[in-house]
Design an enzyme around this catalytic site. Structure first.
Site, PDB file in Angstrom:
ATOM      1  N   LYS A  69      30.056  48.493  31.835  1.00 23.74           N
ATOM      2  CA  LYS A  69      30.222  48.519  33.295  1.00 23.74           C
ATOM      3  C   LYS A  69      31.669  48.212  33.641  1.00 23.74           C
ATOM      4  CE  LYS A  69      30.182  45.626  36.607  1.00 23.74           C
ATOM      5  NZ  LYS A  69      31.185  46.170  37.544  1.00 23.74           N
ATOM      6  N   GLY A 101      36.680  38.606  32.183  1.00 21.71           N
ATOM      7  CA  GLY A 101      36.747  38.408  33.630  1.00 21.71           C
ATOM      8  C   GLY A 101      36.976  36.953  33.952  1.00 21.71           C
ATOM      9  N   THR A 109      36.425  32.940  34.823  1.00 18.93           N
ATOM     10  CA  THR A 109      35.681  31.857  34.172  1.00 18.93           C
ATOM     11  C   THR A 109      34.371  31.600  34.911  1.00 18.93           C
ATOM     12  OG1 THR A 109      37.643  30.899  33.186  1.00 18.93           O
ATOM     13  CG2 THR A 109      35.809  29.401  33.561  1.00 18.93           C
ATOM     14  N   GLY A 156      31.944  34.121  33.782  1.00 23.74           N
ATOM     15  CA  GLY A 156      31.656  33.846  32.368  1.00 23.74           C
ATOM     16  C   GLY A 156      30.637  32.728  32.223  1.00 23.74           C
ATOM     17  N   GLU A 174      35.923  36.480  27.262  1.00 22.91           N
ATOM     18  CA  GLU A 174      37.381  36.389  27.378  1.00 22.91           C
ATOM     19  C   GLU A 174      37.658  36.135  28.849  1.00 22.91           C
ATOM     20  OE1 GLU A 174      40.703  36.835  28.398  1.00 22.91           O
ATOM     21  OE2 GLU A 174      40.782  38.959  27.858  1.00 22.91           O
ATOM     22  N   CYS A 181      45.335  37.974  32.573  1.00 26.78           N
ATOM     23  CA  CYS A 181      44.661  36.706  32.276  1.00 26.78           C
ATOM     24  C   CYS A 181      45.565  35.764  31.490  1.00 26.78           C
ATOM     25  CB  CYS A 181      43.357  36.962  31.535  1.00 26.78           C
ATOM     26  SG  CYS A 181      43.572  38.029  30.112  1.00 26.78           S
ATOM     27  N   GLU A 195      43.913  29.841  38.623  1.00 27.50           N
ATOM     28  CA  GLU A 195      44.367  31.175  38.232  1.00 27.50           C
ATOM     29  C   GLU A 195      44.537  31.998  39.517  1.00 27.50           C
ATOM     30  OE1 GLU A 195      41.539  33.791  36.158  1.00 27.50           O
ATOM     31  OE2 GLU A 195      43.162  34.316  34.799  1.00 27.50           O
TER      32      GLU A 195
HETATM   33  P1  NDP Z   1      35.009  38.913  37.985  1.00 27.38           P
HETATM   34  O1  NDP Z   1      34.915  37.960  36.884  1.00 27.38           O
HETATM   35  O2  NDP Z   1      34.067  38.762  39.119  1.00 27.38           O
HETATM   36  O3  NDP Z   1      34.848  40.403  37.449  1.00 27.38           O
HETATM   37  C1  NDP Z   1      34.879  40.854  36.119  1.00 27.38           C
HETATM   38  C2  NDP Z   1      33.772  41.856  35.882  1.00 27.38           C
HETATM   39  O4  NDP Z   1      32.498  41.226  35.945  1.00 27.38           O
HETATM   40  C3  NDP Z   1      33.699  42.970  36.909  1.00 27.38           C
HETATM   41  O5  NDP Z   1      33.265  44.150  36.289  1.00 27.38           O
HETATM   42  C4  NDP Z   1      32.658  42.438  37.861  1.00 27.38           C
HETATM   43  O6  NDP Z   1      32.068  43.403  38.657  1.00 27.38           O
HETATM   44  C5  NDP Z   1      31.667  41.838  36.913  1.00 27.38           C
HETATM   45  N1  NDP Z   1      30.800  40.830  37.496  1.00 27.38           N
HETATM   46  C6  NDP Z   1      30.948  40.129  38.648  1.00 27.38           C
HETATM   47  N2  NDP Z   1      29.919  39.275  38.806  1.00 27.38           N
HETATM   48  C7  NDP Z   1      29.119  39.434  37.736  1.00 27.38           C
HETATM   49  C8  NDP Z   1      27.898  38.817  37.309  1.00 27.38           C
HETATM   50  N3  NDP Z   1      27.331  37.862  38.024  1.00 27.38           N
HETATM   51  N4  NDP Z   1      27.365  39.205  36.143  1.00 27.38           N
HETATM   52  C9  NDP Z   1      27.952  40.152  35.398  1.00 27.38           C
HETATM   53  N5  NDP Z   1      29.080  40.772  35.753  1.00 27.38           N
HETATM   54  C10 NDP Z   1      29.674  40.416  36.902  1.00 27.38           C
HETATM   55  O7  NDP Z   1      36.439  38.935  38.551  1.00 27.38           O
HETATM   56  P2  NDP Z   1      36.876  39.473  39.978  1.00 27.38           P
HETATM   57  O8  NDP Z   1      37.130  40.896  39.836  1.00 27.38           O
HETATM   58  O9  NDP Z   1      35.917  39.100  41.067  1.00 27.38           O
HETATM   59  O10 NDP Z   1      38.186  38.639  40.219  1.00 27.38           O
HETATM   60  C11 NDP Z   1      38.103  37.307  40.721  1.00 27.38           C
HETATM   61  C12 NDP Z   1      39.102  36.452  40.030  1.00 27.38           C
HETATM   62  O11 NDP Z   1      38.780  36.399  38.640  1.00 27.38           O
HETATM   63  C13 NDP Z   1      40.516  36.973  40.066  1.00 27.38           C
HETATM   64  O12 NDP Z   1      41.192  36.582  41.197  1.00 27.38           O
HETATM   65  C14 NDP Z   1      41.091  36.380  38.844  1.00 27.38           C
HETATM   66  O13 NDP Z   1      41.541  35.081  39.109  1.00 27.38           O
HETATM   67  C15 NDP Z   1      39.934  36.326  37.880  1.00 27.38           C
HETATM   68  N6  NDP Z   1      39.931  37.442  36.909  1.00 27.38           N
HETATM   69  C16 NDP Z   1      40.215  37.157  35.642  1.00 27.38           C
HETATM   70  C17 NDP Z   1      40.262  38.153  34.711  1.00 27.38           C
HETATM   71  C18 NDP Z   1      40.607  37.862  33.313  1.00 27.38           C
HETATM   72  O14 NDP Z   1      40.767  38.785  32.513  1.00 27.38           O
HETATM   73  N7  NDP Z   1      40.736  36.630  32.931  1.00 27.38           N
HETATM   74  C19 NDP Z   1      40.027  39.544  35.065  1.00 27.38           C
HETATM   75  C20 NDP Z   1      39.674  39.738  36.430  1.00 27.38           C
HETATM   76  C21 NDP Z   1      39.653  38.716  37.302  1.00 27.38           C
HETATM   77  P3  NDP Z   1      32.848  43.935  39.973  1.00 27.38           P
HETATM   78  O15 NDP Z   1      34.229  43.460  39.935  1.00 27.38           O
HETATM   79  O16 NDP Z   1      32.781  45.377  39.795  1.00 27.38           O
HETATM   80  O17 NDP Z   1      32.112  43.435  41.146  1.00 27.38           O
END
Ligand code: NDP
Length: 789
Positions: A191, A243, A245, A248, A265, A299, A394
């Site tokens: 996804k 994504g 924390t 996660g 991660e 990240c 972050e």
């Molecule tokens: P998320 O952790 O929400 O998103 C990462 C992925 O997980 C996306 O595909 C998202 O879907 C999906 N997702 C969201 N909620 C769930 C869930 N409950 N179960 C399974 N999958 C889920 O990050 P965001 O995009 O909302 O960003 C928010 C903050 O997270 C950023 O401001 C940043 O600080 C941090 N972030 C960190 C990342 C990293 O690599 N460390 C990467 C991205 C964000 P969708 O986005 O399509 O709704």
């Protein structure tokens, strides 16, 4: 007339935009909307949402919001395809991966432009960084597929992998997830992020073009709810997530007790340490690459600059000058340094956090950014307290804080003052100082005199609340394979009933001596905090009394374990000496220990055998204490890319009820041999073999606090350990309910867990020890050390 020196000084040269035509043509062909990619074909579009270009706000495409049924269809397709895919000879799977790499190269321009339109990142980065890394990842893993059977004998794929990726490196994160999963014989349901699904859909089309077998790759688009549906789906065997924390942690809780393999991660707040002897100009460029790269939506971005006081003023002045020359704007312009923020929601988040920082006294130095579109100027923040929001949260935007430090010790303390542990940059011309700092910073990746270097052959991933598991290289591949499991499948053993500390007039003591075994905390025998003890059953009468530990005892034991951190810094050789001594001392007292086991109900022969195995096991781990080496990796950069195997920290260990001596030794010794400190809850029903070990520890020069033992109700004590934020990992052998509890409770600080059903492993057999235990007791730190001019 304008001369070149003048241009270089002002950096005001003309625009050089990449044409969006190629991507627009592709998008035009899908103007009716994209369906999911399931079982080798694009399904009809369902409920659609808009995907926009953050630089302009224009709608690029409409994409289907994945429903529960869609996820289910994709998982079923992946399940159906998996046995056939895994059965293909490695060579055949490799050819598919080679084909993907080649076709990505062929379509590199489309993919780069599409990525830039969808994400807002500068074309220079998508073209010159993301795409080459994507291609390299597929080639590298095509290689792994080809050699898999030779390199990983007896390993099997997990099955169906659910993969969820973020929006910051959409295609690169896809490659990091899909390539190793497919190489190992898994099939995939991926996804992509809601904001940036387009390159994943283009990749699906490329997979079709390459003739990848149906169902091997499935892509379901949608938002977080779609991701949550994938995580919860019972047909998924492994979840790989990149994504935030917060998400996660949620995924850890959802998957607890499900038996799904999990790698996370997560976020970071990485330090960028500039020592006084650093090449300051290079370090300034490092900030550009480390923080303002990809709009800071990285990240592992080094968003906390820590600079030696002696050079802080000079460094800040140069950084300000560089900041003024950064060009923020049209991502398709090849001269752009900082592109658009992925989405207005993310822009709001950055503004809100910076606003909070301002109320806490932060001062901003900002570059420029277009007023229209989703842009945020590159920003340098000074005057931040280490505990302030801008130093702790972050931000995921082009915002970096600058804090001076006085000594290298201060630098390390400030660097480690975060709950994250993803990456660090260290700048110094002294290799000694840089490597010393690299070993002390708690981070999964350390770049020396560099930032944001990645390669398919080098493990990448975090420690602490930055998650667990590695991507890249051999280690990354192991996350997609199951190692051979213990073969001894006896019936699951039920949890022992809670110990009863109340008096029982009918019970006497076999030896007539009322002796209560105490707890062992910080190298001393201590009474349990509650003052209670509980009876330990013997053959005819009670075998004795053991201390009934409580939450407070666990907390004291964890504190003692933390204080013993010097154990981690000892050499493997030094640790081995202590363990050899321990084995000798146990050996000298073998008959006594056998009698104790017999007194708690074992036959004489079994008791003798258990002690004998325990002695041998200690010797074995003493021998291993200096043998689990790191490595030097073959990457494409001019670097020595090293991996060090570091201890996890404080490990909580809940021991099986049966094999009360050998079970404990088999779990505690590998952890301790690798430099961890342990808080162990021994067999609840037969703890006296463990409590007899106190004297063995005392006479073996084991430093106080390295092994702590708290006897009592296993499930209750285990919960306290699993919930404790200063425990770094939990190992648990017990019931399925207990395993679920441990995994869910460990979500708090995202500790690594290893849970296993009691009875699944024969502790006396070859599965009772092994390299696997040592690997589990360590985590990898990747250090990038440059060479050459
Ligand atoms: P998320 O952790 O929400 O998103 C990462 C992925 O997980 C996306 O595909 C998202 O879907 C999906 N997702 C969201 N909620 C769930 C869930 N409950 N179960 C399974 N999958 C889920 O990050 P965001 O995009 O909302 O960003 C928010 C903050 O997270 C950023 O401001 C940043 O600080 C941090 N972030 C960190 C990342 C990293 O690599 N460390 C990467 C991205 C964000 P969708 O986005 O399509 O709704």
């Amino acid at each position: 007339m304008t001369d070149i020196a003048d241009i270089l000084d002002r950096m005001e040269y003309g625009p050089a935009p990449e044409g969006p035509g190629i991507a627009q043509d592709w998008l035009a062909r899908h103007a009716d909307g994209f369906g999911h990619f399931i079982a080798g074909r694009f399904a009809d579009p369902g409920g659609l949402f808009d995907v926009t270009n953050p630089a302009t706000g224009d709608v690029l495409a409409r994409v289907t919001q994945g429903t529960t049924e869609d996820v289910d269809a994709a998982v079923r397709a992946a399940r159906a395809a998996q046995p056939g895919w895994a059965k293909l000879p490695g060579h055949e799977r490799a050819r598919h991966l080679y084909a993907l790499a080649r076709h990505i190269q062929q379509h590199a321009r489309l993919l780069a432009v599409l990525e830039t339109l969808d994400n807002g990142k500068p074309i220079r980065e998508s073209r010159d960084i993301d795409l080459p890394l994507v291609v390299r990842h597929f080639y590298h893993h095509a290689g792994w597929a080809a050699v898999l059977e030779d390199e990983f004998p007896a390993h099997t794929p997990h099955g169906v992998c659910g993969q969820i990726i973020p929006w910051n490196f959409p295609l690169l994160m896809l490659a990091w997830k899909v390539a190793p999963a497919l190489a190992a014989g898994n099939t995939v349901v991926l996804k992509p992020a809601e904001y940036t699904p387009l390159t994943a859909l283009a990749f699906a089309q490329i997979a079709q073009e390459c003739g990848l077998p149906k169902g091997v790759l499935n892509i379901v688009t949608g938002d977080g709810a779609t991701g949550a549906g994938l995580v919860a789906h019972p047909g998924v065997d492994k979840i790989a997530f990149t994504g935030s924390t917060a998400v996660g942690r949620e995924i850890r809780r959802t998957t607890a007790g499900s038996g799904k393999a999990l790698t996370l991660e997560l976020g970071g707040k990485s330090p960028f340490i500039v020592f006084a002897d650093a090449d300051l100009d290079a370090a300034v460029e490092g900030v550009v690459d480390g923080v303002w790269f990809n709009q800071g939506e990285v990240c592992c971005a080094g968003t906390r600059i820590l600079v030696a006081e002696a050079v802080a003023e000079r460094f800040e002045a140069r950084l300000r000058a560089r900041l003024e020359h950064l060009r923020t704007g049209d991502p398709l312009d090849k001269c752009t340094d900082v592109g658009a923020i992925v989405h207005p929601v993310q822009l709001d988040r950055i503004r809100t956090l910076v606003g909070q920082g301002l109320t806490e006294g932060a001062e901003l130095v900002q570059g420029t950014a277009p007023a229209e579109g989703c842009f945020y100027p590159p920003t340098l923040v000074t005057g931040v307290h280490p505990a302030s929001v801008l130093a702790q949260e972050e931000i995921f935007g082009p915002v970096v804080t600058l804090t001076p430090f006085r000594t290298p010790d201060d630098a390390v303390a400030l660097a480690n003052n975060t709950r994250y542990g993803l990456a660090a940059s260290v700048w110094s011309e002294s290799v000694n100082l840089a490597l010393e700092c690299a070993t002390r910073v708690r981070a999964g990746v350390v770049w020396i005199n560099g930032a944001n270097l990645f390669d398919a052959g080098a493990p990448f991933g975090g420690m602490r609340e930055s998650g667990f598991g590695r991507e890249g290289g051999r280690t990354g591949l192991t996350a997609y394979l199951r190692s051979p499991a213990p073969t001894d499948k006896r019936k699951p053993v039920a949890a022992p009933p809670a110990p009863d500390p109340l008096p029982d007039a009918g019970a006497g003591y076999g030896n007539g001596v009322d002796r209560t075994a105490k707890l062992y905390i910080g190298g001393r025998q201590v009474r349990p905090d509650g003052g209670y003890s509980y009876p330990v059953a013997g053959v005819k009468a009670r075998a004795g009394l053991a201390g009934l530990g409580n939450r407070k005892d666990i907390r004291s034991a964890v504190e003692a374990a933390h204080k013993a951190s010097a154990w981690a810094a000892q050499t493997g050789h030094a640790r081995a000496q202590v363990l050899y001594y321990m084995a000798e001392n146990l050996s000298a007292r073998a008959p006594e220990f056998a009698a104790r086991l017999q007194g708690m109900g074992q036959s004489a022969a079994r008791a003798r055998a258990e002690v004998d195995h325990a002695v041998r096991r200690i010797f074995w781990y003493a021998a291993q204490a200096d043998k689990l080496d790191g490595g030097v990796h073959s990457t494409t950069a001019k670097h020595l890319t090293l991996t060090l195997r570091e201890p996890l920290g404080v490990v909580g260990i809940a021991c099986p009820v049966a094999s009360p001596l050998l079970g404990l030794i088999s779990l505690v010794l590998p952890a301790v041999a690798m430099g961890n400190r342990v808080v162990a809850v021994p067999s609840q029903t037969a703890p006296l073999a463990a409590t007899d070990l106190y004297q063995v520890f005392d006479t073996s020069d084991l430093p106080g606090g390295v092994i702590n033992i708290v006897t009592g109700a296993r499930e209750e004590l285990t919960r306290t350990l699993a919930e404790h934020d200063d425990v770094d990992a939990m190992w648990y052998v017990g019931t399925a309910d207990g395993a679920r509890m441990v995994e869910a409770a460990s979500a708090g600080n995202l500790k690594q867990t290893w849970t296993e059903a009691e009875g699944a492993r024969d502790w006396t057999g070859t599965h009772g020890r092994g390299r696997d235990f040592l690997l589990r007791a360590t985590q990898i730190k990747t250090v990038w050390l440059p060479y050459g001019e």
